[in-house]
Write an enzyme that holds these catalytic residues in place. Structure first.
Site, mmCIF file in Angstrom:
data_model
loop_
_atom_site.group_PDB
_atom_site.id
_atom_site.type_symbol
_atom_site.label_atom_id
_atom_site.label_comp_id
_atom_site.label_asym_id
_atom_site.label_seq_id
_atom_site.Cartn_x
_atom_site.Cartn_y
_atom_site.Cartn_z
ATOM 1 N N ARG A 98 -4.207 9.537 18.835
ATOM 2 C CA ARG A 98 -5.354 10.097 17.738
ATOM 3 C C ARG A 98 -5.953 8.955 19.270
ATOM 4 N NH1 ARG A 98 -8.750 12.451 14.858
ATOM 5 N NH2 ARG A 98 -10.057 11.381 13.292
ATOM 6 N N ASP A 151 10.060 -6.796 -4.097
ATOM 7 C CA ASP A 151 9.126 -8.009 -2.898
ATOM 8 C C ASP A 151 8.794 -9.290 -2.886
ATOM 9 O OD1 ASP A 151 5.633 -6.821 -2.268
ATOM 10 O OD2 ASP A 151 6.128 -8.582 -2.081
ATOM 11 N N LYS A 166 6.279 9.761 14.106
ATOM 12 C CA LYS A 166 4.640 8.937 13.628
ATOM 13 C C LYS A 166 4.237 8.285 14.901
ATOM 14 C CE LYS A 166 2.719 5.974 10.633
ATOM 15 N NZ LYS A 166 1.538 6.639 10.104
ATOM 16 N N CYS A 194 -3.231 0.664 12.161
ATOM 17 C CA CYS A 194 -2.192 2.229 12.264
ATOM 18 C C CYS A 194 -2.824 2.137 13.921
ATOM 19 C CB CYS A 194 -2.071 3.288 11.488
ATOM 20 S SG CYS A 194 -1.652 2.765 9.995
ATOM 21 N N ARG A 206 -9.589 -4.895 8.667
ATOM 22 C CA ARG A 206 -8.470 -5.042 9.454
ATOM 23 C C ARG A 206 -8.365 -4.477 10.681
ATOM 24 N NH1 ARG A 206 -3.125 -3.132 5.761
ATOM 25 N NH2 ARG A 206 -4.158 -1.760 4.948
ATOM 26 N N TYR A 255 0.506 -1.515 0.221
ATOM 27 C CA TYR A 255 0.195 0.584 -0.105
ATOM 28 C C TYR A 255 1.049 0.762 0.591
ATOM 29 C CZ TYR A 255 -4.302 -2.318 -0.101
ATOM 30 O OH TYR A 255 -5.494 -3.209 0.678
ATOM 31 N N ARG A 269 -12.016 26.085 23.698
ATOM 32 C CA ARG A 269 -10.306 25.942 23.757
ATOM 33 C C ARG A 269 -10.625 24.127 23.492
ATOM 34 N NH1 ARG A 269 -10.453 30.660 24.465
ATOM 35 N NH2 ARG A 269 -10.767 30.642 27.127
ATOM 36 N N HIS A 324 -17.158 25.570 23.700
ATOM 37 C CA HIS A 324 -16.382 25.538 24.882
ATOM 38 C C HIS A 324 -15.298 26.702 23.860
ATOM 39 C CE1 HIS A 324 -12.254 25.926 26.973
ATOM 40 N NE2 HIS A 324 -13.154 26.757 28.040
ATOM 41 N N LYS A 381 -13.500 2.074 10.124
ATOM 42 C CA LYS A 381 -14.455 3.385 10.027
ATOM 43 C C LYS A 381 -15.252 3.432 8.835
ATOM 44 C CE LYS A 381 -10.292 5.451 7.099
ATOM 45 N NZ LYS A 381 -9.817 6.388 7.430
HETATM 46 N N1 LIG Z 1 -1.058 1.668 4.794
HETATM 47 C C1 LIG Z 1 -1.299 2.304 5.041
HETATM 48 O O1 LIG Z 1 -1.628 3.765 4.816
HETATM 49 C C2 LIG Z 1 0.667 2.908 5.850
HETATM 50 C C3 LIG Z 1 0.515 4.734 6.251
HETATM 51 C C4 LIG Z 1 1.930 4.878 6.909
HETATM 52 C C5 LIG Z 1 2.439 3.374 7.760
HETATM 53 N N2 LIG Z 1 2.493 2.311 7.188
HETATM 54 C C6 LIG Z 1 3.554 1.706 7.423
HETATM 55 O O2 LIG Z 1 4.270 1.358 6.293
HETATM 56 C C7 LIG Z 1 4.678 0.008 6.496
HETATM 57 C C8 LIG Z 1 4.251 -1.364 4.860
HETATM 58 O O3 LIG Z 1 2.735 -1.089 4.766
HETATM 59 P P1 LIG Z 1 1.902 -1.325 3.768
HETATM 60 O O4 LIG Z 1 0.643 -0.913 3.842
HETATM 61 O O5 LIG Z 1 3.108 -0.965 2.620
HETATM 62 O O6 LIG Z 1 2.716 -2.854 4.036
HETATM 63 P P2 LIG Z 1 1.874 -4.070 3.108
HETATM 64 O O7 LIG Z 1 1.730 -5.153 3.640
HETATM 65 O O8 LIG Z 1 0.240 -3.258 1.412
HETATM 66 O O9 LIG Z 1 3.163 -4.111 1.891
HETATM 67 C C9 LIG Z 1 4.222 -4.543 2.300
HETATM 68 C C10 LIG Z 1 4.990 -5.359 0.851
HETATM 69 O O10 LIG Z 1 6.146 -6.579 1.356
HETATM 70 C C11 LIG Z 1 6.632 -7.481 1.432
HETATM 71 N N3 LIG Z 1 7.246 -7.897 2.029
HETATM 72 C C12 LIG Z 1 7.475 -8.003 3.067
HETATM 73 N N4 LIG Z 1 8.804 -8.492 3.339
HETATM 74 C C13 LIG Z 1 9.751 -8.522 2.183
HETATM 75 C C14 LIG Z 1 10.908 -8.226 2.049
HETATM 76 N N5 LIG Z 1 11.591 -8.978 3.079
HETATM 77 N N6 LIG Z 1 11.580 -8.409 1.087
HETATM 78 C C15 LIG Z 1 10.527 -7.577 0.296
HETATM 79 N N7 LIG Z 1 8.957 -7.463 0.632
HETATM 80 C C16 LIG Z 1 8.591 -7.855 1.232
HETATM 81 C C17 LIG Z 1 4.699 -8.065 1.605
HETATM 82 O O11 LIG Z 1 4.894 -8.669 0.179
HETATM 83 C C18 LIG Z 1 3.984 -6.375 0.790
HETATM 84 O O12 LIG Z 1 3.747 -6.656 -0.832
HETATM 85 C C19 LIG Z 1 4.135 -0.307 7.489
HETATM 86 O O13 LIG Z 1 5.154 -0.803 8.475
HETATM 87 C C20 LIG Z 1 2.648 0.018 8.157
HETATM 88 O O14 LIG Z 1 2.888 0.777 9.416
HETATM 89 C C21 LIG Z 1 1.644 2.208 6.767
#
Ligand SMILES: NC(=O)c1ccc[n+]([C@@H]2O[C@H](COP(=O)([O-])OP(=O)(O)OC[C@H]3O[C@@H](n4cnc5c(N)ncnc54)[C@H](O)[C@@H]3O)[C@@H](O)[C@H]2O)c1
Length: 406
Positions: free
Chosen positions: A211, A33, A204, A258, A327, A13, A244, A242, A320
């Site tokens: 929140r 990946d 972070k 998150c 999730r 993502y 504030r 109020h 939400k």
């Molecule tokens: N999704 C969000 O909205 C969001 C927002 C802020 C921060 N984050 C943080 O960003 C990080 C990634 O989240 P995401 O939502 O993108 O996760 P995700 O699960 O969508 O994607 C992670 C990808 O990493 C791959 N992966 C796992 N181990 C691997 C490895 N050793 N080598 C190569 N690829 C590997 C998985 O196959 C997967 O496709 C997390 O720490 C998450 O907490 C996510």
């Protein structure tokens, strides 16, 4: 700074949109990946996740040759780690994916390379990875640039926010911070705020804990008001007059990947010091349990009064409003608890944002409301706001969908 090439580890993502953005700024990105299906889809110029405008960005980047995917990394000038950081049993953070991703690139590193972690991480993870890298490659000590830069995008608006959100960037030393800032300035238009790695990691975690704590306050008020026979929605509306005071709305708990997860990264390492953060997690979890118990009590009362079992409509499963993401969803947890002591044919589950579900049999909104004796609102989806519910039915509104002037 002009990075000639980037390796992006993790194409989910966050990693895939970031890889596409960088590639569309004319920088060669080698995405990695461990999932071969993901790699195949991306190399075909397609996407495996739902995110507006991402399909176009990936198709363009791949067709112009700036984005390629593979299951293994190659030599590059900058390495970004964007892999999952879930939590284990006992709510401890699991950084094994970050470790595995780092291990995979260690043999490829050379003097002057930039290594950045974007995954949400416990305090000290970047320094820990620095020690790991230098223990394996001692000849590179102090010759790499190592930084942390968390992601704070909103799913559904990722492609815009990746460019326009402010970023917090913290290196393990000053030169690393500067190098990372120069890197992000190639494709981010938001302000780039510099700090050190530990502060960036904590920033972070702080954003999401803040929140969670504020929602816990609203949830605590809802528990007090229930006992004190006060309408919590009216109370909060009045208190917020109020100048504030700005109290958030209560709900059936806190979910998602998150806010319901990241505070544990602080509590696990600083249990004595994180009293409010830890308690907020407990309150928000307890609120879900409490909602399920309220439904059980309502069912018992109904049975005593009417001499038959009540049928229940469970309104919403997502974590939400107006999304299809389940999730860590408290609504899903509550639905499971209600189902445990109900017959399938007396429980109608509604989630208008999902067509079909592997576990839950879904019922259309109107049919569920029509058939139910007790209507339980868990998520304030738009589809629920204008419902006319017969006065004979018992309504439990845990998300304020009927009480708020939305
Ligand atoms: N999704 C969000 O909205 C969001 C927002 C802020 C921060 N984050 C943080 O960003 C990080 C990634 O989240 P995401 O939502 O993108 O996760 P995700 O699960 O969508 O994607 C992670 C990808 O990493 C791959 N992966 C796992 N181990 C691997 C490895 N050793 N080598 C190569 N690829 C590997 C998985 O196959 C997967 O496709 C997390 O720490 C998450 O907490 C996510």
């Amino acid at each position: 700074m002009n990075n000639e090439s980037v390796v992006m580890i993790g194409l989910g993502y966050i990693g895939l949109p970031t890889a596409a953005l960088i590639a569309n700024n004319g920088i060669h990105v080698h995405g990695v990946d461990i999932n071969p299906e993901v790699v195949e889809i991306i190399n075909a110029g397609k996407i495996h996740i739902v995110e507006p405008s991402l399909d176009e960005a990936v198709a363009t980047a791949v067709s112009k040759g700036f984005l390629k995917a593979a299951t293994t990394p190659i030599v590059a000038d900058a390495y970004l780690i964007v892999v999952p950081t879930p939590f284990k049993a006992k709510n401890e953070p699991d950084i094994s994916f970050v470790e595995a991703a780092t291990k995979a690139i260690i043999p490829l590193l050379k003097e002057g390379d930039l290594y950045i972690i974007e995954s949400t991480s416990p305090i000290g993870t970047t320094e820990k990875m620095m020690r790991f890298i230098y223990s394996e490659r001692p000849e590179l000590r102090d010759k790499l640039y190592i930084a942390y830069c968390p992601e704070r995008v909103l799913p559904g608006n990722v492609m815009h926010e990746l460019v326009y959100n402010d970023r917090v960037i913290g290196g393990v030393d000053d030169l690393s911070t500067q190098k990372a800032i120069a890197f992000y300035s190639q494709f981010v238009k938001g302000e780039l705020h510099q700090t050190n790695a530990r502060t960036a990691e904590m920033c972070k975690l702080t954003e999401n804990s803040s929140r969670d704590v504020q929602i816990a306050f609203a949830n605590e008020l809802s528990l007090i008001c229930d006992k004190a026979d006060i309408n919590v929605w009216e109370l909060i509306r009045l208190a917020n007059k109020h100048p504030r005071v700005n109290i958030l709305q209560p709900g059936c708990g806190v979910g998602g990947h998150c806010i319901a997860v990241d505070p544990y990264f602080i509590v696990a390492d600083y249990p004595l010091e994180s009293q409010i953060i830890g308690k907020a997690r407990e309150i928000n979890n307890y609120k879900s349990f409490w909602c399920a118990e309220k439904v059980k009590s309502a069912k018992l009362e109904f049975q005593l009064k009417h001499g038959r079992k009540a049928s229940v409509a469970i309104m919403g499963l997502a974590f939400k409003p107006n999304i299809d993401d389940l999730r860590e969803s408290p609504a899903k947890y509550i639905a499971q608890r209600i189902l445990q002591d109900s017959h399938d044919d007396s429980c109608f589950i509604v989630e208008p944002n999902i067509q079909d579900h592997k576990v839950f049999k879904l019922t259309p909104v109107d049919e569920a409301v029509d058939k139910a004796d007790i209507v339980v609102f868990l998520v304030a989806h738009n589809e629920f706001k204008k419902l006319n519910i017969d006065e004979s039915k018992i309504v439990l509104d845990f998300c304020g969908v009927l009480n708020l002037n939305n």
